[in-house]
Enzyme design. Structure first.
Site, short mmCIF file in Angstrom:
data_model
loop_
_atom_site.label_atom_id
_atom_site.label_comp_id
_atom_site.label_asym_id
_atom_site.label_seq_id
_atom_site.Cartn_x
_atom_site.Cartn_y
_atom_site.Cartn_z
N GLY A 1 0.85 -1.38 0.05
CA GLY A 1 0.11 0.10 0.01
C GLY A 1 0.75 1.16 -0.06
N PHE A 2 0.30 2.42 -0.15
CA PHE A 2 0.77 3.73 -0.10
C PHE A 2 1.84 3.73 1.04
CE2 PHE A 2 -0.16 8.62 0.47
CZ PHE A 2 1.15 8.80 -0.05
N ILE A 3 1.06 3.87 2.13
CA ILE A 3 2.05 3.87 3.48
C ILE A 3 2.90 2.88 3.67
CG2 ILE A 3 1.81 4.51 5.86
CD1 ILE A 3 -0.97 5.68 5.41
N TYR B 1 -16.71 3.11 7.70
CA TYR B 1 -15.24 2.85 7.61
C TYR B 1 -14.46 3.65 8.78
CZ TYR B 1 -10.30 4.55 6.99
OH TYR B 1 -8.93 5.04 7.09
N LYS C 1 -12.70 1.37 12.08
CA LYS C 1 -11.36 1.83 12.89
C LYS C 1 -11.37 2.03 14.14
CE LYS C 1 -8.30 2.18 10.27
NZ LYS C 1 -7.29 1.13 9.82
#
Length: 343
Positions: free
Chosen positions: A11-13, A153, A157
Protein backbone atom coordinates in the site's frame (compact mmCIF):
# COMPACT_ATOMS: atom_id res chain seq x y z
CA UNK A 1 18.71 -7.74 13.21
CA UNK A 2 15.25 -6.84 14.52
CA UNK A 3 12.21 -8.03 12.63
CA UNK A 4 9.20 -5.89 11.76
CA UNK A 5 5.95 -7.28 10.38
CA UNK A 6 4.26 -4.71 8.14
CA UNK A 7 0.76 -5.50 6.94
CA UNK A 8 -0.38 -3.61 3.88
CA UNK A 9 3.21 -3.56 2.64
CA UNK A 10 2.26 -2.87 -1.00
CA UNK A 11 0.00 0.00 0.00
CA UNK A 12 0.87 3.68 -0.19
CA UNK A 13 1.96 4.05 3.43
CA UNK A 14 3.22 0.49 3.85
CA UNK A 15 5.55 0.74 0.86
CA UNK A 16 7.17 3.95 2.11
CA UNK A 17 7.49 2.52 5.61
CA UNK A 18 9.14 -0.66 4.31
CA UNK A 19 11.63 1.49 2.40
CA UNK A 20 12.53 3.37 5.57
CA UNK A 21 12.83 0.27 7.74
CA UNK A 22 14.99 -1.60 5.24
CA UNK A 23 17.25 1.43 4.85
CA UNK A 24 17.72 1.45 8.62
CA UNK A 25 18.74 -2.21 8.74
CA UNK A 26 15.55 -3.89 9.94
CA UNK A 27 14.38 -7.23 8.63
CA UNK A 28 10.90 -6.71 7.18
CA UNK A 29 8.13 -9.26 6.69
CA UNK A 30 5.55 -7.74 4.36
CA UNK A 31 1.98 -8.98 4.01
CA UNK A 32 -0.44 -7.63 1.42
CA UNK A 33 -3.57 -9.01 -0.22
CA UNK A 34 -2.90 -7.17 -3.52
CA UNK A 35 -6.65 -6.55 -3.86
CA UNK A 36 -8.10 -4.81 -6.88
CA UNK A 37 -9.71 -1.94 -4.92
CA UNK A 38 -7.34 0.11 -7.04
CA UNK A 39 -4.71 -0.60 -9.70
CA UNK A 40 -2.79 -3.75 -8.73
CA UNK A 41 -0.04 -2.75 -11.18
CA UNK A 42 0.67 0.31 -9.05
CA UNK A 43 0.98 -1.87 -5.96
CA UNK A 44 3.37 -4.20 -7.79
CA UNK A 45 5.38 -1.24 -9.05
CA UNK A 46 5.82 -0.10 -5.46
CA UNK A 47 7.07 -3.54 -4.40
CA UNK A 48 9.46 -3.55 -7.34
CA UNK A 49 11.13 -0.47 -5.83
CA UNK A 50 12.01 -2.32 -2.63
CA UNK A 51 15.45 -3.92 -2.42
CA UNK A 52 15.31 -7.66 -3.00
CA UNK A 53 17.37 -9.28 -0.27
CA UNK A 54 17.18 -11.73 2.60
CA UNK A 55 16.12 -8.79 4.77
CA UNK A 56 12.77 -8.48 2.99
CA UNK A 57 10.13 -11.19 2.70
CA UNK A 58 6.91 -10.35 0.84
CA UNK A 59 3.87 -12.56 1.34
CA UNK A 60 0.59 -12.31 -0.56
CA UNK A 61 -2.49 -13.01 1.53
CA UNK A 62 -5.45 -11.49 3.33
CA UNK A 63 -4.83 -10.50 6.90
CA UNK A 64 -8.29 -11.77 7.86
CA UNK A 65 -7.57 -15.32 6.64
CA UNK A 66 -7.79 -17.51 9.77
CA UNK A 67 -4.38 -18.80 10.80
CA UNK A 68 -2.32 -16.88 8.22
CA UNK A 69 -1.06 -14.16 10.53
CA UNK A 70 -0.64 -16.64 13.39
CA UNK A 71 1.67 -18.66 11.17
CA UNK A 72 3.73 -15.57 10.32
CA UNK A 73 4.11 -14.70 13.99
CA UNK A 74 5.10 -18.25 14.84
CA UNK A 75 7.69 -18.44 12.06
CA UNK A 76 9.22 -14.97 12.23
CA UNK A 77 8.56 -13.83 15.85
CA UNK A 78 8.45 -10.11 14.96
CA UNK A 79 9.87 -7.61 17.41
CA UNK A 80 7.52 -4.95 16.07
CA UNK A 81 4.19 -5.16 14.30
CA UNK A 82 2.89 -2.27 12.20
CA UNK A 83 -0.63 -3.05 11.08
CA UNK A 84 -1.59 -0.91 8.09
CA UNK A 85 -3.65 -3.41 6.09
CA UNK A 86 -7.24 -2.20 5.84
CA UNK A 87 -10.04 -1.53 3.44
CA UNK A 88 -9.72 2.23 2.99
CA UNK A 89 -12.03 4.92 1.68
CA UNK A 90 -14.96 6.70 3.31
CA UNK A 91 -17.24 6.74 0.27
CA UNK A 92 -16.58 3.12 -0.73
CA UNK A 93 -17.66 1.99 2.75
CA UNK A 94 -21.20 3.06 1.85
CA UNK A 95 -21.18 0.85 -1.25
CA UNK A 96 -19.40 -2.21 0.13
CA UNK A 97 -19.46 -2.25 3.95
CA UNK A 98 -18.81 -6.00 4.22
CA UNK A 99 -15.26 -5.60 2.91
CA UNK A 100 -14.59 -3.21 5.82
CA UNK A 101 -16.06 -5.64 8.31
CA UNK A 102 -13.84 -8.44 7.04
CA UNK A 103 -10.59 -6.55 6.54
CA UNK A 104 -10.70 -3.93 9.28
CA UNK A 105 -12.38 -5.83 12.10
CA UNK A 106 -11.74 -9.52 11.40
CA UNK A 107 -8.24 -8.67 10.14
CA UNK A 108 -7.39 -6.72 13.26
CA UNK A 109 -8.71 -9.59 15.38
CA UNK A 110 -6.29 -11.99 13.66
CA UNK A 111 -3.39 -9.61 14.38
CA UNK A 112 -4.35 -9.30 18.04
CA UNK A 113 -4.77 -13.05 18.51
CA UNK A 114 -1.35 -13.71 16.98
CA UNK A 115 0.23 -11.07 19.21
CA UNK A 116 -1.43 -12.68 22.21
CA UNK A 117 0.27 -15.97 21.34
CA UNK A 118 3.65 -14.46 20.34
CA UNK A 119 3.91 -11.03 22.01
CA UNK A 120 6.00 -8.47 20.11
CA UNK A 121 7.91 -5.67 21.79
CA UNK A 122 5.46 -3.09 20.44
CA UNK A 123 2.41 -3.11 18.20
CA UNK A 124 1.48 -0.02 16.18
CA UNK A 125 -1.93 -0.10 14.53
CA UNK A 126 -3.25 2.42 12.04
CA UNK A 127 -6.40 4.27 12.88
CA UNK A 128 -7.70 7.45 11.25
CA UNK A 129 -8.70 11.04 11.89
CA UNK A 130 -12.17 9.93 10.73
CA UNK A 131 -12.52 8.35 14.18
CA UNK A 132 -13.16 11.85 15.55
CA UNK A 133 -16.38 11.81 13.55
CA UNK A 134 -18.84 14.57 14.41
CA UNK A 135 -16.43 16.40 16.73
CA UNK A 136 -16.37 20.10 15.88
CA UNK A 137 -13.84 21.42 18.40
CA UNK A 138 -10.46 21.69 16.74
CA UNK A 139 -7.66 20.93 16.60
CA UNK A 140 -8.48 17.31 17.36
CA UNK A 141 -6.80 16.05 20.53
CA UNK A 142 -6.32 12.40 21.40
CA UNK A 143 -7.99 12.97 24.76
CA UNK A 144 -11.21 14.17 23.07
CA UNK A 145 -14.14 11.77 23.10
CA UNK A 146 -14.63 10.10 19.73
CA UNK A 147 -18.06 8.51 19.94
CA UNK A 148 -19.90 9.62 16.82
CA UNK A 149 -18.27 8.21 13.70
CA UNK A 150 -19.93 9.33 10.46
CA UNK A 151 -18.98 6.49 8.11
CA UNK A 152 -18.77 2.73 8.43
CA UNK A 153 -15.06 2.99 7.56
CA UNK A 154 -14.52 5.25 10.58
CA UNK A 155 -16.65 2.98 12.77
CA UNK A 156 -14.53 -0.07 11.91
CA UNK A 157 -11.31 1.80 12.66
CA UNK A 158 -12.64 3.01 16.02
CA UNK A 159 -13.76 -0.55 16.76
CA UNK A 160 -10.19 -1.63 16.06
CA UNK A 161 -8.94 0.84 18.66
CA UNK A 162 -11.34 -0.57 21.24
CA UNK A 163 -10.42 -4.16 20.42
CA UNK A 164 -6.71 -3.36 20.72
CA UNK A 165 -7.23 -1.66 24.08
CA UNK A 166 -8.95 -4.75 25.47
CA UNK A 167 -6.03 -6.96 24.41
CA UNK A 168 -3.52 -4.46 25.81
CA UNK A 169 -5.37 -4.55 29.15
CA UNK A 170 -5.97 -8.29 29.33
CA UNK A 171 -2.63 -9.52 28.03
CA UNK A 172 -0.21 -6.63 28.66
CA UNK A 173 0.44 -6.05 24.95
CA UNK A 174 2.03 -2.62 24.37
CA UNK A 175 -0.12 -0.94 21.69
CA UNK A 176 0.07 2.44 20.01
CA UNK A 177 -2.80 3.45 17.77
CA UNK A 178 -1.82 6.24 15.41
CA UNK A 179 -4.54 8.39 13.89
CA UNK A 180 -3.29 9.78 10.61
CA UNK A 181 -4.91 12.57 8.68
CA UNK A 182 -5.06 13.19 4.90
CA UNK A 183 -1.83 11.58 3.72
CA UNK A 184 -0.44 12.44 0.29
CA UNK A 185 2.75 12.20 -1.73
CA UNK A 186 4.55 10.12 -4.41
CA UNK A 187 3.16 6.63 -5.02
CA UNK A 188 -0.18 7.75 -3.54
CA UNK A 189 -3.54 6.05 -3.99
CA UNK A 190 -5.53 6.66 -7.20
CA UNK A 191 -8.76 7.08 -5.20
CA UNK A 192 -7.37 10.05 -3.26
CA UNK A 193 -8.07 13.64 -4.27
CA UNK A 194 -4.50 14.60 -5.23
CA UNK A 195 -4.14 11.67 -7.63
CA UNK A 196 -7.60 12.16 -9.16
CA UNK A 197 -7.21 15.92 -9.48
CA UNK A 198 -3.77 15.69 -11.09
CA UNK A 199 -4.94 13.10 -13.61
CA UNK A 200 -8.09 15.05 -14.49
CA UNK A 201 -6.33 18.40 -14.86
CA UNK A 202 -3.70 16.89 -17.15
CA UNK A 203 -6.48 15.35 -19.26
CA UNK A 204 -8.47 18.59 -19.40
CA UNK A 205 -11.31 16.99 -17.45
CA UNK A 206 -13.33 18.60 -14.63
CA UNK A 207 -12.62 17.78 -10.99
CA UNK A 208 -15.37 17.17 -8.43
CA UNK A 209 -15.03 19.71 -5.62
CA UNK A 210 -17.20 18.60 -2.71
CA UNK A 211 -19.07 20.98 -0.41
CA UNK A 212 -18.36 23.65 -3.05
CA UNK A 213 -14.76 23.77 -1.87
CA UNK A 214 -15.66 24.70 1.71
CA UNK A 215 -13.63 21.90 3.28
CA UNK A 216 -10.41 21.87 5.26
CA UNK A 217 -7.99 19.01 5.66
CA UNK A 218 -4.80 18.46 7.63
CA UNK A 219 -2.70 17.33 4.66
CA UNK A 220 0.22 15.23 5.90
CA UNK A 221 3.13 14.44 3.58
CA UNK A 222 4.03 10.75 3.39
CA UNK A 223 7.66 11.17 4.53
CA UNK A 224 6.45 13.04 7.61
CA UNK A 225 3.96 10.30 8.44
CA UNK A 226 6.57 7.56 8.07
CA UNK A 227 9.00 9.47 10.28
CA UNK A 228 6.26 9.77 12.90
CA UNK A 229 5.58 6.03 12.79
CA UNK A 230 9.28 5.22 12.98
CA UNK A 231 9.77 7.48 16.00
CA UNK A 232 6.74 5.99 17.74
CA UNK A 233 8.19 2.50 17.42
CA UNK A 234 10.63 3.49 20.17
CA UNK A 235 7.97 5.15 22.35
CA UNK A 236 6.61 1.97 23.91
CA UNK A 237 3.63 2.69 26.19
CA UNK A 238 3.73 1.43 29.77
CA UNK A 239 0.72 0.80 32.00
CA UNK A 240 0.79 3.47 34.74
CA UNK A 241 1.33 1.66 38.05
CA UNK A 242 -0.85 4.09 39.99
CA UNK A 243 -3.45 4.51 37.23
CA UNK A 244 -2.63 8.21 36.96
CA UNK A 245 -2.14 9.54 33.43
CA UNK A 246 -0.20 12.77 32.81
CA UNK A 247 -2.34 15.67 31.61
CA UNK A 248 -2.66 15.73 27.83
CA UNK A 249 -1.54 12.11 27.44
CA UNK A 250 -3.92 9.58 25.88
CA UNK A 251 -2.26 6.71 27.75
CA UNK A 252 -4.81 4.31 29.19
CA UNK A 253 -4.96 4.19 33.00
CA UNK A 254 -5.41 0.40 32.83
CA UNK A 255 -3.29 -0.74 29.89
CA UNK A 256 -0.03 -0.13 27.99
CA UNK A 257 -2.10 1.56 25.29
CA UNK A 258 -1.98 5.01 23.71
CA UNK A 259 -3.56 6.90 20.80
CA UNK A 260 -1.37 9.39 18.93
CA UNK A 261 -2.20 11.85 16.15
CA UNK A 262 0.23 12.13 13.26
CA UNK A 263 -0.72 15.27 11.37
CA UNK A 264 0.69 18.48 10.01
CA UNK A 265 -1.14 20.63 12.59
CA UNK A 266 -2.50 22.88 9.86
CA UNK A 267 -5.99 22.92 8.36
CA UNK A 268 -5.66 23.78 4.64
CA UNK A 269 -8.64 24.93 2.61
CA UNK A 270 -9.47 22.54 -0.24
CA UNK A 271 -9.38 25.43 -2.72
CA UNK A 272 -5.81 26.24 -1.62
CA UNK A 273 -4.85 22.60 -2.09
CA UNK A 274 -6.25 22.70 -5.63
CA UNK A 275 -4.35 25.92 -6.27
CA UNK A 276 -1.11 24.18 -5.28
CA UNK A 277 -1.82 21.44 -7.83
CA UNK A 278 -2.55 24.03 -10.50
CA UNK A 279 0.74 25.79 -9.74
CA UNK A 280 2.73 22.54 -9.88
CA UNK A 281 1.10 21.58 -13.19
CA UNK A 282 1.04 25.12 -14.57
CA UNK A 283 -2.60 24.47 -15.58
CA UNK A 284 -6.02 25.60 -14.42
CA UNK A 285 -8.56 23.11 -13.12
CA UNK A 286 -12.13 22.92 -14.38
CA UNK A 287 -14.16 22.80 -11.17
CA UNK A 288 -17.39 20.82 -10.86
CA UNK A 289 -18.88 22.10 -7.60
CA UNK A 290 -20.63 19.35 -5.65
CA UNK A 291 -22.54 19.07 -2.34
CA UNK A 292 -21.02 17.38 0.70
CA UNK A 293 -20.87 13.62 0.32
CA UNK A 294 -22.44 11.30 2.92
CA UNK A 295 -19.92 10.25 5.56
CA UNK A 296 -17.57 13.19 4.92
CA UNK A 297 -16.70 15.84 7.50
CA UNK A 298 -16.13 19.52 6.69
CA UNK A 299 -12.76 19.77 8.41
CA UNK A 300 -9.93 17.86 10.08
CA UNK A 301 -7.07 19.37 12.03
CA UNK A 302 -4.57 17.57 14.26
CA UNK A 303 -3.04 18.63 17.52
CA UNK A 304 0.33 16.88 17.19
CA UNK A 305 1.74 18.02 20.53
CA UNK A 306 1.61 14.51 22.03
CA UNK A 307 3.65 13.15 19.12
CA UNK A 308 6.21 15.89 19.75
CA UNK A 309 6.27 15.18 23.49
CA UNK A 310 6.85 11.46 22.91
CA UNK A 311 9.30 11.64 20.00
CA UNK A 312 10.57 15.20 19.63
CA UNK A 313 9.13 15.26 16.11
CA UNK A 314 6.38 17.24 14.41
CA UNK A 315 5.47 16.92 10.69
CA UNK A 316 6.23 20.15 8.84
CA UNK A 317 6.19 19.68 5.04
CA UNK A 318 4.05 22.43 3.52
CA UNK A 319 1.41 21.65 0.89
CA UNK A 320 3.14 23.47 -1.96
CA UNK A 321 6.32 21.43 -1.48
CA UNK A 322 4.53 18.11 -1.01
CA UNK A 323 2.18 18.57 -3.96
CA UNK A 324 5.08 19.49 -6.25
CA UNK A 325 6.86 16.28 -5.22
CA UNK A 326 3.78 14.23 -6.05
CA UNK A 327 3.31 15.90 -9.43
CA UNK A 328 6.93 15.23 -10.37
CA UNK A 329 6.50 11.58 -9.45
CA UNK A 330 3.18 11.29 -11.31
CA UNK A 331 4.50 12.80 -14.52
CA UNK A 332 7.60 10.61 -14.40
CA UNK A 333 5.75 7.40 -13.50
CA UNK A 334 3.02 7.84 -16.09
CA UNK A 335 5.33 9.50 -18.63
CA UNK A 336 2.98 12.40 -19.31
CA UNK A 337 5.72 14.29 -21.13
CA UNK A 338 4.73 17.50 -19.38
CA UNK A 339 7.37 18.50 -16.80
CA UNK A 340 6.05 20.08 -13.63
CA UNK A 341 6.60 23.74 -12.97
CA UNK A 342 9.44 24.54 -10.58
CA UNK A 343 7.24 27.14 -8.94
Amino acid sequence: MQTVLVTGSAGFIGFHLCQRLLAEGFRVIGLDAMTDYYDVALKQARLDQLPQSNAFVQITGRVETPGLVMGLFEEHRPDYVIHLAAQAGVRYSIENPRSYLESNIAGSFEILEAARAYPPRHMLLASTSSAYGANTEMPYRETDKADHQMSFYAATKKAGENMAHSYAHLFGLPVTMFRFFTVYGPWGRPDMALFKFTKAILNGEPIDVYNHGDMKRDFTYIDDLVTGIRRLMDAVPLRPEDGIVPEGDSLSPVAPFRVVNIGNSDAVQLTDFIAAIETALNRTAIRNMMPMQPGDVPATWADASLLHRLTGYVPSTDVATGVAQFVRWYQDHYDTGKPASDA
